[in-house]
Design a protein around this motif. Structure first.
Motif, mmCIF file in Angstrom:
data_model
loop_
_atom_site.group_PDB
_atom_site.id
_atom_site.type_symbol
_atom_site.label_atom_id
_atom_site.label_comp_id
_atom_site.label_asym_id
_atom_site.label_seq_id
_atom_site.Cartn_x
_atom_site.Cartn_y
_atom_site.Cartn_z
ATOM 1 N N PRO A 42 -9.545 -2.223 6.908
ATOM 2 C CA PRO A 42 -10.730 -1.813 6.143
ATOM 3 C C PRO A 42 -10.756 -2.364 4.717
ATOM 4 N N GLY A 43 -9.850 -3.280 4.383
ATOM 5 C CA GLY A 43 -9.837 -3.887 3.056
ATOM 6 C C GLY A 43 -9.097 -3.082 2.017
ATOM 7 N N THR A 44 -8.449 -1.993 2.433
ATOM 8 C CA THR A 44 -7.662 -1.158 1.524
ATOM 9 C C THR A 44 -6.184 -1.282 1.879
ATOM 10 N N GLY A 45 -5.348 -0.621 1.100
ATOM 11 C CA GLY A 45 -3.913 -0.671 1.373
ATOM 12 C C GLY A 45 -3.172 -1.648 0.485
ATOM 13 N N ASP A 46 -3.671 -1.824 -0.727
ATOM 14 C CA ASP A 46 -3.007 -2.691 -1.687
ATOM 15 C C ASP A 46 -1.653 -2.112 -2.076
ATOM 16 N N LEU A 47 -0.721 -2.975 -2.384
ATOM 17 C CA LEU A 47 0.618 -2.558 -2.799
ATOM 18 C C LEU A 47 0.565 -1.601 -3.980
ATOM 19 N N TRP A 48 -0.462 -1.757 -4.832
ATOM 20 C CA TRP A 48 -0.550 -0.961 -6.058
ATOM 21 C C TRP A 48 -1.396 0.302 -5.879
ATOM 22 N N ASP A 49 -1.821 0.585 -4.660
ATOM 23 C CA ASP A 49 -2.477 1.866 -4.382
ATOM 24 C C ASP A 49 -1.379 2.902 -4.157
ATOM 25 N N ILE A 50 -1.086 3.692 -5.175
ATOM 26 C CA ILE A 50 0.111 4.536 -5.154
ATOM 27 C C ILE A 50 -0.192 6.020 -5.320
ATOM 28 N N GLY A 51 -1.472 6.393 -5.263
ATOM 29 C CA GLY A 51 -1.831 7.785 -5.486
ATOM 30 C C GLY A 51 -2.307 8.001 -6.911
ATOM 31 N N ALA A 52 -2.825 9.214 -7.169
ATOM 32 C CA ALA A 52 -3.358 9.519 -8.501
ATOM 33 C C ALA A 52 -3.121 10.991 -8.824
ATOM 34 N N GLY A 53 -3.123 11.304 -10.112
ATOM 35 C CA GLY A 53 -2.907 12.686 -10.532
ATOM 36 C C GLY A 53 -1.558 13.195 -10.048
ATOM 37 N N LYS A 54 -1.539 14.392 -9.459
ATOM 38 C CA LYS A 54 -0.297 14.938 -8.908
ATOM 39 C C LYS A 54 0.240 14.087 -7.765
ATOM 40 N N GLY A 55 -0.643 13.297 -7.162
ATOM 41 C CA GLY A 55 -0.236 12.470 -6.035
ATOM 42 C C GLY A 55 0.233 11.081 -6.406
ATOM 43 N N LYS A 56 0.360 10.808 -7.707
ATOM 44 C CA LYS A 56 0.823 9.484 -8.112
ATOM 45 C C LYS A 56 2.236 9.238 -7.598
ATOM 46 N N TYR A 57 2.432 8.091 -6.965
ATOM 47 C CA TYR A 57 3.673 7.666 -6.313
ATOM 48 C C TYR A 57 3.885 8.345 -4.960
ATOM 49 N N TYR A 58 2.887 9.086 -4.484
ATOM 50 C CA TYR A 58 3.001 9.719 -3.171
ATOM 51 C C TYR A 58 2.171 8.999 -2.110
ATOM 52 N N ALA A 59 1.686 7.830 -2.441
ATOM 53 C CA ALA A 59 1.066 6.920 -1.481
ATOM 54 C C ALA A 59 1.848 5.611 -1.530
ATOM 55 N N VAL A 60 2.281 5.144 -0.376
ATOM 56 C CA VAL A 60 3.056 3.906 -0.287
ATOM 57 C C VAL A 60 2.349 2.972 0.694
ATOM 58 N N ASN A 61 2.091 1.760 0.264
ATOM 59 C CA ASN A 61 1.479 0.757 1.134
ATOM 60 C C ASN A 61 2.338 -0.496 1.144
ATOM 61 N N TYR A 62 2.593 -1.002 2.346
ATOM 62 C CA TYR A 62 3.389 -2.216 2.476
ATOM 63 C C TYR A 62 2.563 -3.255 3.232
ATOM 64 N N PRO A 63 1.841 -4.132 2.499
ATOM 65 C CA PRO A 63 1.021 -5.166 3.148
ATOM 66 C C PRO A 63 1.904 -6.194 3.847
ATOM 67 N N LEU A 64 1.483 -6.605 5.037
ATOM 68 C CA LEU A 64 2.255 -7.557 5.834
ATOM 69 C C LEU A 64 1.407 -8.771 6.206
ATOM 70 N N ARG A 65 2.079 -9.860 6.508
ATOM 71 C CA ARG A 65 1.394 -11.113 6.819
ATOM 72 C C ARG A 65 1.198 -11.273 8.318
ATOM 73 N N ASP A 66 0.289 -12.183 8.661
ATOM 74 C CA ASP A 66 0.081 -12.543 10.069
ATOM 75 C C ASP A 66 1.407 -12.981 10.686
ATOM 76 N N GLY A 67 1.577 -12.644 11.964
ATOM 77 C CA GLY A 67 2.745 -13.113 12.702
ATOM 78 C C GLY A 67 4.013 -12.314 12.479
ATOM 79 N N THR A 68 3.937 -11.211 11.742
ATOM 80 C CA THR A 68 5.126 -10.380 11.521
ATOM 81 C C THR A 68 5.752 -10.008 12.857
ATOM 82 N N ASP A 69 7.056 -10.280 13.008
ATOM 83 C CA ASP A 69 7.727 -10.025 14.288
ATOM 84 C C ASP A 69 8.677 -8.836 14.183
ATOM 85 N N ASP A 70 9.373 -8.554 15.285
ATOM 86 C CA ASP A 70 10.251 -7.382 15.351
ATOM 87 C C ASP A 70 11.312 -7.392 14.260
ATOM 88 N N GLU A 71 11.961 -8.524 14.116
ATOM 89 C CA GLU A 71 13.073 -8.614 13.176
ATOM 90 C C GLU A 71 12.627 -8.356 11.740
#
Length: 285
Positions: A165-194
Protein backbone atom coordinates in the motif's frame (compact mmCIF):
# COMPACT_ATOMS: atom_id res chain seq x y z
CA UNK A 1 -5.85 -53.98 7.57
CA UNK A 2 -6.52 -50.27 7.54
CA UNK A 3 -4.42 -48.14 9.87
CA UNK A 4 -6.36 -45.68 11.99
CA UNK A 5 -4.54 -42.34 11.93
CA UNK A 6 -3.38 -40.97 15.24
CA UNK A 7 -5.55 -38.11 16.50
CA UNK A 8 -3.74 -34.79 16.29
CA UNK A 9 -3.52 -32.68 19.47
CA UNK A 10 -5.92 -30.10 18.08
CA UNK A 11 -9.44 -28.96 18.91
CA UNK A 12 -11.65 -27.53 16.18
CA UNK A 13 -14.11 -24.85 17.20
CA UNK A 14 -17.00 -23.36 15.27
CA UNK A 15 -17.17 -19.79 16.54
CA UNK A 16 -20.20 -17.52 16.45
CA UNK A 17 -20.66 -15.00 13.70
CA UNK A 18 -19.40 -11.62 14.86
CA UNK A 19 -22.23 -9.12 15.09
CA UNK A 20 -22.29 -5.42 14.27
CA UNK A 21 -21.77 -4.43 17.90
CA UNK A 22 -18.52 -6.41 18.05
CA UNK A 23 -17.29 -4.94 14.78
CA UNK A 24 -17.94 -1.37 15.94
CA UNK A 25 -15.48 -1.80 18.78
CA UNK A 26 -13.09 -0.52 16.12
CA UNK A 27 -14.98 0.23 12.91
CA UNK A 28 -17.40 3.15 12.56
CA UNK A 29 -21.14 2.56 12.91
CA UNK A 30 -22.00 3.93 9.48
CA UNK A 31 -19.36 1.77 7.77
CA UNK A 32 -20.65 -1.43 9.39
CA UNK A 33 -24.24 -0.46 8.57
CA UNK A 34 -23.17 0.01 4.96
CA UNK A 35 -21.50 -3.41 4.76
CA UNK A 36 -24.60 -4.98 6.27
CA UNK A 37 -26.89 -3.34 3.69
CA UNK A 38 -24.94 -3.42 0.43
CA UNK A 39 -25.41 -6.23 -2.11
CA UNK A 40 -24.99 -6.58 -5.90
CA UNK A 41 -28.67 -5.80 -6.50
CA UNK A 42 -28.75 -2.43 -4.72
CA UNK A 43 -25.32 -0.97 -5.50
CA UNK A 44 -26.82 1.89 -7.49
CA UNK A 45 -28.52 3.13 -4.31
CA UNK A 46 -25.19 3.38 -2.48
CA UNK A 47 -22.99 5.09 -5.07
CA UNK A 48 -21.81 7.82 -2.68
CA UNK A 49 -21.10 5.38 0.14
CA UNK A 50 -19.26 3.02 -2.21
CA UNK A 51 -16.90 5.83 -3.09
CA UNK A 52 -16.62 7.04 0.50
CA UNK A 53 -15.83 3.59 1.92
CA UNK A 54 -13.61 2.63 -1.06
CA UNK A 55 -15.60 -0.47 -1.93
CA UNK A 56 -15.71 -1.58 -5.54
CA UNK A 57 -12.52 -2.35 -7.45
CA UNK A 58 -10.23 -4.41 -5.20
CA UNK A 59 -12.98 -4.82 -2.59
CA UNK A 60 -15.89 -6.07 -4.69
CA UNK A 61 -19.48 -6.30 -3.51
CA UNK A 62 -20.83 -9.85 -3.59
CA UNK A 63 -23.73 -11.84 -2.21
CA UNK A 64 -23.09 -12.78 1.40
CA UNK A 65 -20.45 -10.08 1.93
CA UNK A 66 -21.50 -9.24 5.47
CA UNK A 67 -21.83 -12.89 6.49
CA UNK A 68 -18.35 -13.49 5.12
CA UNK A 69 -17.07 -10.67 7.35
CA UNK A 70 -18.96 -12.10 10.32
CA UNK A 71 -17.37 -15.52 9.88
CA UNK A 72 -13.70 -14.62 9.60
CA UNK A 73 -14.00 -11.89 12.24
CA UNK A 74 -15.83 -14.19 14.63
CA UNK A 75 -13.05 -16.75 14.23
CA UNK A 76 -10.32 -14.29 15.18
CA UNK A 77 -12.19 -12.78 18.12
CA UNK A 78 -13.18 -16.21 19.44
CA UNK A 79 -9.57 -17.35 19.13
CA UNK A 80 -8.46 -14.39 21.24
CA UNK A 81 -11.07 -15.29 23.85
CA UNK A 82 -9.74 -18.86 23.98
CA UNK A 83 -6.22 -17.52 24.56
CA UNK A 84 -7.50 -15.14 27.25
CA UNK A 85 -9.14 -18.03 29.07
CA UNK A 86 -5.94 -20.06 28.72
CA UNK A 87 -7.89 -22.81 26.97
CA UNK A 88 -5.13 -23.13 24.37
CA UNK A 89 -1.57 -21.99 23.76
CA UNK A 90 -1.88 -21.47 20.01
CA UNK A 91 -5.03 -20.51 18.15
CA UNK A 92 -5.30 -20.57 14.35
CA UNK A 93 -7.76 -18.84 12.03
CA UNK A 94 -6.51 -19.06 8.46
CA UNK A 95 -9.60 -17.15 7.26
CA UNK A 96 -8.46 -14.07 9.19
CA UNK A 97 -5.50 -11.74 8.86
CA UNK A 98 -7.14 -8.97 6.81
CA UNK A 99 -4.61 -6.33 7.77
CA UNK A 100 -5.44 -3.47 5.36
CA UNK A 101 -8.96 -2.55 6.50
CA UNK A 102 -9.26 0.82 8.27
CA UNK A 103 -11.84 2.28 10.63
CA UNK A 104 -14.15 3.39 7.79
CA UNK A 105 -12.43 2.04 4.71
CA UNK A 106 -12.10 -1.24 2.86
CA UNK A 107 -8.77 -1.90 1.18
CA UNK A 108 -7.24 -4.63 -0.99
CA UNK A 109 -9.80 -7.38 -0.32
CA UNK A 110 -9.97 -6.43 3.37
CA UNK A 111 -13.35 -5.24 4.65
CA UNK A 112 -13.12 -5.79 8.42
CA UNK A 113 -9.82 -5.72 10.30
CA UNK A 114 -10.23 -8.86 12.37
CA UNK A 115 -6.66 -8.48 13.63
CA UNK A 116 -7.43 -5.22 15.41
CA UNK A 117 -10.61 -6.64 16.93
CA UNK A 118 -8.71 -9.72 18.17
CA UNK A 119 -5.97 -7.44 19.51
CA UNK A 120 -8.50 -5.40 21.49
CA UNK A 121 -9.80 -8.65 22.98
CA UNK A 122 -6.30 -9.81 23.98
CA UNK A 123 -5.55 -6.45 25.59
CA UNK A 124 -8.32 -7.11 28.11
CA UNK A 125 -6.05 -9.74 29.69
CA UNK A 126 -2.54 -9.14 28.38
CA UNK A 127 -0.61 -5.96 29.15
CA UNK A 128 1.54 -5.99 25.99
CA UNK A 129 0.77 -7.72 22.72
CA UNK A 130 3.19 -8.11 19.81
CA UNK A 131 1.94 -8.07 16.22
CA UNK A 132 4.18 -9.62 13.54
CA UNK A 133 3.36 -9.45 9.83
CA UNK A 134 5.18 -11.63 7.27
CA UNK A 135 2.79 -10.91 4.40
CA UNK A 136 4.62 -9.30 1.46
CA UNK A 137 2.37 -6.24 1.86
CA UNK A 138 2.78 -3.83 4.76
CA UNK A 139 0.29 -4.30 7.60
CA UNK A 140 -0.84 -0.69 7.34
CA UNK A 141 -4.28 -1.00 8.91
CA UNK A 142 -2.99 -2.62 12.08
CA UNK A 143 -0.03 -0.26 12.40
CA UNK A 144 -2.26 2.78 11.99
CA UNK A 145 -4.68 1.61 14.70
CA UNK A 146 -1.94 1.20 17.31
CA UNK A 147 0.53 3.85 16.11
CA UNK A 148 0.26 5.96 19.28
CA UNK A 149 0.15 3.27 21.97
CA UNK A 150 2.92 1.45 23.82
CA UNK A 151 0.73 -1.56 24.65
CA UNK A 152 1.07 -2.96 21.13
CA UNK A 153 4.25 -3.25 19.10
CA UNK A 154 3.77 -3.83 15.38
CA UNK A 155 6.53 -5.40 13.28
CA UNK A 156 6.19 -5.76 9.51
CA UNK A 157 8.60 -7.38 7.05
CA UNK A 158 7.44 -6.32 3.61
CA UNK A 159 8.17 -5.09 0.12
CA UNK A 160 8.41 -1.30 0.18
CA UNK A 161 8.62 1.24 -2.61
CA UNK A 162 6.33 1.40 -5.63
CA UNK A 163 4.23 -1.36 -4.19
CA UNK A 164 0.86 -1.50 -2.46
CA UNK A 165 0.00 0.00 0.00
CA UNK A 166 3.01 2.34 -0.25
CA UNK A 167 3.57 2.47 3.52
CA UNK A 168 6.04 0.73 5.79
CA UNK A 169 9.02 3.04 5.58
CA UNK A 170 11.97 2.22 7.81
CA UNK A 171 11.43 5.55 9.59
CA UNK A 172 7.76 4.90 10.40
CA UNK A 173 8.36 4.17 14.08
CA UNK A 174 5.19 5.25 15.87
CA UNK A 175 4.21 8.54 17.51
CA UNK A 176 3.46 9.93 20.95
CA UNK A 177 3.42 7.12 23.53
CA UNK A 178 3.82 4.72 20.63
CA UNK A 179 7.10 6.15 19.39
CA UNK A 180 9.54 3.27 18.73
CA UNK A 181 6.68 0.77 19.06
CA UNK A 182 6.28 0.39 15.30
CA UNK A 183 9.02 -1.48 13.44
CA UNK A 184 9.18 -1.79 9.66
CA UNK A 185 11.79 -3.75 7.74
CA UNK A 186 11.55 -3.02 3.98
CA UNK A 187 12.82 -5.85 1.78
CA UNK A 188 13.90 -6.11 -1.85
CA UNK A 189 12.57 -8.21 -4.69
CA UNK A 190 13.83 -11.79 -4.70
CA UNK A 191 14.40 -12.07 -0.95
CA UNK A 192 15.02 -15.77 -0.28
CA UNK A 193 14.90 -18.06 2.75
CA UNK A 194 18.47 -17.50 3.83
CA UNK A 195 18.37 -13.71 3.72
CA UNK A 196 14.89 -13.56 5.28
CA UNK A 197 15.95 -15.77 8.20
CA UNK A 198 19.15 -13.74 8.68
CA UNK A 199 16.94 -10.68 9.19
CA UNK A 200 13.92 -12.12 10.94
CA UNK A 201 15.58 -13.97 13.80
CA UNK A 202 17.86 -11.22 15.14
CA UNK A 203 15.19 -8.54 14.72
CA UNK A 204 12.51 -10.56 16.48
CA UNK A 205 14.90 -11.71 19.22
CA UNK A 206 15.69 -8.09 20.03
CA UNK A 207 12.05 -7.00 19.81
CA UNK A 208 10.87 -9.74 22.17
CA UNK A 209 13.72 -9.07 24.59
CA UNK A 210 13.01 -5.35 24.75
CA UNK A 211 9.22 -5.32 24.50
CA UNK A 212 8.60 -8.46 26.58
CA UNK A 213 5.16 -9.21 25.13
CA UNK A 214 2.56 -11.21 27.00
CA UNK A 215 1.00 -12.58 23.78
CA UNK A 216 1.60 -12.57 20.02
CA UNK A 217 -0.48 -12.23 16.88
CA UNK A 218 1.32 -13.56 13.80
CA UNK A 219 -0.09 -12.73 10.36
CA UNK A 220 1.20 -15.42 7.98
CA UNK A 221 0.34 -14.02 4.56
CA UNK A 222 1.57 -16.52 1.97
CA UNK A 223 2.03 -13.97 -0.84
CA UNK A 224 5.64 -13.66 0.31
CA UNK A 225 6.25 -17.12 -1.20
CA UNK A 226 7.94 -17.77 -4.52
CA UNK A 227 5.62 -17.93 -7.55
CA UNK A 228 2.88 -15.84 -5.96
CA UNK A 229 0.98 -14.02 -8.69
CA UNK A 230 1.31 -10.63 -6.99
CA UNK A 231 4.41 -11.16 -4.86
CA UNK A 232 8.07 -10.70 -5.71
CA UNK A 233 9.90 -12.60 -2.95
CA UNK A 234 11.50 -16.00 -3.34
CA UNK A 235 10.66 -17.83 -0.12
CA UNK A 236 9.75 -21.50 -0.07
CA UNK A 237 7.20 -22.95 2.35
CA UNK A 238 9.75 -24.25 4.86
CA UNK A 239 11.48 -20.87 4.96
CA UNK A 240 8.16 -19.14 5.55
CA UNK A 241 7.29 -21.61 8.30
CA UNK A 242 10.62 -21.06 10.05
CA UNK A 243 9.37 -17.60 11.03
CA UNK A 244 6.35 -19.09 12.77
CA UNK A 245 8.46 -21.84 14.33
CA UNK A 246 10.91 -19.27 15.71
CA UNK A 247 8.13 -17.16 17.25
CA UNK A 248 6.57 -20.33 18.67
CA UNK A 249 9.86 -21.14 20.44
CA UNK A 250 9.28 -18.25 22.87
CA UNK A 251 6.28 -20.13 24.32
CA UNK A 252 3.97 -17.13 24.35
CA UNK A 253 0.20 -17.36 23.76
CA UNK A 254 -0.05 -16.99 19.99
CA UNK A 255 -2.80 -16.31 17.49
CA UNK A 256 -1.88 -17.36 13.95
CA UNK A 257 -3.82 -15.76 11.11
CA UNK A 258 -3.86 -16.00 7.33
CA UNK A 259 -3.70 -13.01 5.02
CA UNK A 260 -2.58 -12.55 1.44
CA UNK A 261 -1.90 -15.31 -1.07
CA UNK A 262 -2.70 -15.26 -4.77
CA UNK A 263 -1.52 -18.68 -5.96
CA UNK A 264 -3.91 -21.21 -4.48
CA UNK A 265 -1.43 -24.11 -4.43
CA UNK A 266 0.96 -21.96 -2.38
CA UNK A 267 -1.74 -20.92 0.07
CA UNK A 268 -3.09 -24.39 0.81
CA UNK A 269 0.29 -26.09 1.08
CA UNK A 270 1.81 -23.31 3.18
CA UNK A 271 -0.93 -23.08 5.80
CA UNK A 272 -1.31 -26.87 5.97
CA UNK A 273 2.40 -27.20 6.64
CA UNK A 274 2.40 -24.39 9.21
CA UNK A 275 -0.54 -25.97 11.01
CA UNK A 276 1.51 -29.15 11.28
CA UNK A 277 4.52 -27.21 12.59
CA UNK A 278 2.32 -25.54 15.20
CA UNK A 279 1.22 -29.00 16.30
CA UNK A 280 4.79 -30.40 16.30
CA UNK A 281 3.52 -32.96 13.81
CA UNK A 282 5.18 -34.25 10.66
CA UNK A 283 2.99 -34.64 7.58
CA UNK A 284 3.67 -36.83 4.52
CA UNK A 285 5.52 -35.08 1.72
Amino acid sequence: MQMIPKRLPVDIYHPHKANAEEMTKYHSDDYIKFLHSICPDNMSEYSKQIQRFTVGEDCPVFDGLFEFCQLFTGGSVASAVKLNKQQMNIAVNWAGGLHHAKKSEASDFCYINDIILAMLELLKYYQRVLYIDIDIHHGDGVEKAFYTTDQVMTVSFDKYGEYFPGTGDLWDIGAGKGKYYAVNYPLRDGTDDESYEAIFKPVMSKVIKMFQPSAVILQCGSDSLSEDRLGCFNLIIKGHAKCMEFVKSFNLPMLMLGGGGYSIHNVTRCWTYETAVALDTEIPK
